[in-house]
Scaffold this active site. Structure first.
Site, short mmCIF file in Angstrom:
data_model
loop_
_atom_site.label_atom_id
_atom_site.label_comp_id
_atom_site.label_asym_id
_atom_site.label_seq_id
_atom_site.Cartn_x
_atom_site.Cartn_y
_atom_site.Cartn_z
CD GLU A 108 -8.25 1.40 7.23
OE1 GLU A 108 -8.18 0.54 8.14
OE2 GLU A 108 -7.53 2.42 7.22
CG ASP A 154 -0.29 -0.40 2.52
OD1 ASP A 154 0.95 -0.43 2.57
OD2 ASP A 154 -1.02 -0.69 3.49
CG HIS A 189 -5.70 -1.76 8.80
ND1 HIS A 189 -5.60 -0.39 8.73
CD2 HIS A 189 -4.50 -2.20 9.25
CE1 HIS A 189 -4.40 -0.02 9.12
NE2 HIS A 189 -3.70 -1.10 9.44
CG ASN A 235 -8.62 -0.59 11.72
OD1 ASN A 235 -7.77 -1.41 11.39
ND2 ASN A 235 -8.91 0.47 11.00
P1 PGA Z 1 1.88 -1.07 13.04
O1 PGA Z 1 0.58 -1.42 12.19
O2 PGA Z 1 3.09 -1.56 12.30
O3 PGA Z 1 1.83 0.42 13.13
O4 PGA Z 1 1.69 -1.72 14.37
C1 PGA Z 1 0.42 -2.61 11.51
C2 PGA Z 1 -0.62 -2.35 10.45
O5 PGA Z 1 -1.35 -1.35 10.57
O6 PGA Z 1 -0.69 -3.13 9.51
#
Ligand code: PGA
Length: 260
Positions: free
Chosen positions: A153, A75, A148, A146
């Protein structure tokens, strides 16, 4: 370290995250050593950083050659200039590609600075590039608070493909520090879809720390549902989830057990 209880996928709980990082880096290194031409699906940020550090160590100290490796990032933010310090491309180049000496022609990351009318075509071309390369061999993934995966999302469809998405408030909150304030965090992004991710031959998920404990429980033990996009990974035939003790804290006993 242990395979703490399993059904159709491995959940491995480690005492310290470095154990997971080293184990996953070694799995990737073994594949690169064996096949040379390997397509890696990569995630950006804190969660996978230790895996990349270990790969860099292996490259430098053991001479593992990444010259025929191709990479596909999950992404990227939209509405940023291509060289903005907040882009995933910038972080990946500095932390990973330059250090592993992956040829820049082999590096694929969705573009940050597209005009609105360019986005849909860019997403189609990204899907095509993955297909034409022969698909992703190993996909590294984190899980957001969350639920994702990449920027899929809550609400994302199992059938989704690479596309433009609106970022969830928690995702923007989690990025606020890096951008120097939530108002500076982009609102839109491009992400590989869940169907795109599920086509990878191996999926390796990492989740560390107590702030992930609640979502790790839902991702592993909760109902499969779009509300927690990570649950869709459970249908994959070669899925391994690496978590540390803190992230495993809310799992049922058999899955959460750490064995030395
Ligand atoms: P983080 O998030 O590396 O900030 O813990 C993981 C993600 O959002 O895929």
């Amino acid at each position: 370290m242990s395979g703490g209880g399993r059904s159709d996928f491995d959940t491995i709980v480690v005492e310290r995250r470095e154990q997971a990082e080293i184990a996953l880096a070694r799995e990737i290194a073994a594949l690169v050593r064996e096949k040379r031409r390997v397509n890696l699906g990569l995630a950006t940020g804190d969660t996978p950083a230790g895996v990349y550090r270990e790969l860099v160590r292996i490259h430098r100290e053991e001479g593992l050659d990444f010259g025929q490796v191709s990479t596909f990032n999950l992404d990227e933010y939209l509405d940023l200039p291509p060289d903005h310090p907040g882009t995933f491309a910038r972080w990946m180049h500095e932390q990973v590609f330059a250090r592993l000496e992956v040829p820049s022609a082999n590096v694929h990351i969705p573009a940050a600075g597209l005009a609105r009318e360019e986005v849909a075509g860019h997403c189609l071309a990204y899907e095509r590039a993955i297909r034409e390369a022969g698909g992703v061999d190993v996909q590294i993934l984190g899980i957001g608070r969350n639920g994702h995966v990449a920027f899929n999302e809550p609400g994302a469809a199992r059938e989704s493909r690479t596309r433009e998405v609106e970022l969830h408030p928690w995702t923007r909150e989690d990025a606020a520090e890096a951008f120097g304030g939530i108002e500076k965090v982009p609102r839109r992004a491009i992400t590989m879809g869940l169907a795109t991710i599920l086509e990878a031959r191996r999926i390796r998920v990492l989740a560390f720390g107590s702030r992930k404990a609640g979502i790790v429980r839902r991702a592993i033990e909760g109902p499969v549902e779009p509300d927690v996009p990570a649950t869709f990974l459970r249908g994959h035939p070669d899925l391994r989830i690496w978590i540390d003790r803190a992230a495993a804290a809310e799992l049922s006993m058999d899955r959460g057990a750490v064995q030395a």
